[in-house]
Design a protein around this motif. Structure first.
Motif, short mmCIF file in Angstrom:
data_model
loop_
_atom_site.label_atom_id
_atom_site.label_comp_id
_atom_site.label_asym_id
_atom_site.label_seq_id
_atom_site.Cartn_x
_atom_site.Cartn_y
_atom_site.Cartn_z
N VAL A 29 47.10 38.19 37.45
CA VAL A 29 46.46 39.40 37.50
C VAL A 29 47.27 40.54 37.43
O VAL A 29 47.41 41.47 36.64
N GLU A 81 39.42 47.55 32.41
CA GLU A 81 38.47 46.54 32.66
C GLU A 81 38.99 45.81 33.82
O GLU A 81 38.03 45.55 34.76
N ILE A 82 40.30 45.52 34.04
CA ILE A 82 40.60 44.68 35.03
C ILE A 82 40.46 45.33 36.38
O ILE A 82 39.98 45.06 37.34
N LEU A 84 38.46 47.63 37.08
CA LEU A 84 36.94 47.83 37.55
C LEU A 84 36.69 46.51 37.99
O LEU A 84 35.61 46.55 38.85
N SER A 85 37.18 45.55 37.38
CA SER A 85 36.55 44.28 37.94
C SER A 85 36.91 43.98 39.35
O SER A 85 36.27 43.26 40.03
N LEU A 86 38.33 44.24 39.63
CA LEU A 86 38.72 44.15 40.87
C LEU A 86 37.88 44.99 41.95
O LEU A 86 37.88 44.61 43.08
N LYS A 88 34.86 45.69 41.87
CA LYS A 88 33.65 44.93 42.23
C LYS A 88 33.26 43.88 42.96
O LYS A 88 32.44 43.58 43.67
N LYS A 89 34.99 43.38 43.22
CA LYS A 89 34.80 42.16 44.32
C LYS A 89 34.89 42.58 45.56
O LYS A 89 35.05 43.50 46.07
#
Length: 89
Positions: A29, A81-82, A84-86, A88-89
């Protein structure tokens, strides 16, 4: 979406990423974020610009070269996008 909107969202994502610790992110990542950031801010890599080849630099250069077909805007979108996805975790 206008370019200003994309640039604003990208800059916000960069600020969020700056607050993240390297230890909290897997190395793949980190490499993707690095590559997207470089493509978004500097454009396509010119291999002759990188005269030193330490192993760490080779991985970073390789990651950047793999996404060199992306436009700056595409790289910004993928970076966002990366991040934002991180979050959410």
């Amino acid at each position: 979406m206008t370019k200003k909107d994309l640039d604003t969202r990208f800059n916000e994502a960069v600020l969020i990423a700056a607050d993240m610790t390297q230890a909290s992110l897997p190395q793949d990542v980190q490499l993707r974020l690095y590559a997207y950031y470089k493509q978004a801010t500097f454009g396509t890599l010119n291999p002759s610009q990188n005269a030193t080849y330490h192993l760490r630099d080779a991985f970073k250069t390789n990651a950047w070269m793999q996404i060199s077909h992306l436009s700056s805007d595409e790289a910004k979108e993928l970076y966002i996008e990366i991040i934002l996805s991180l979050l959410k975790k």
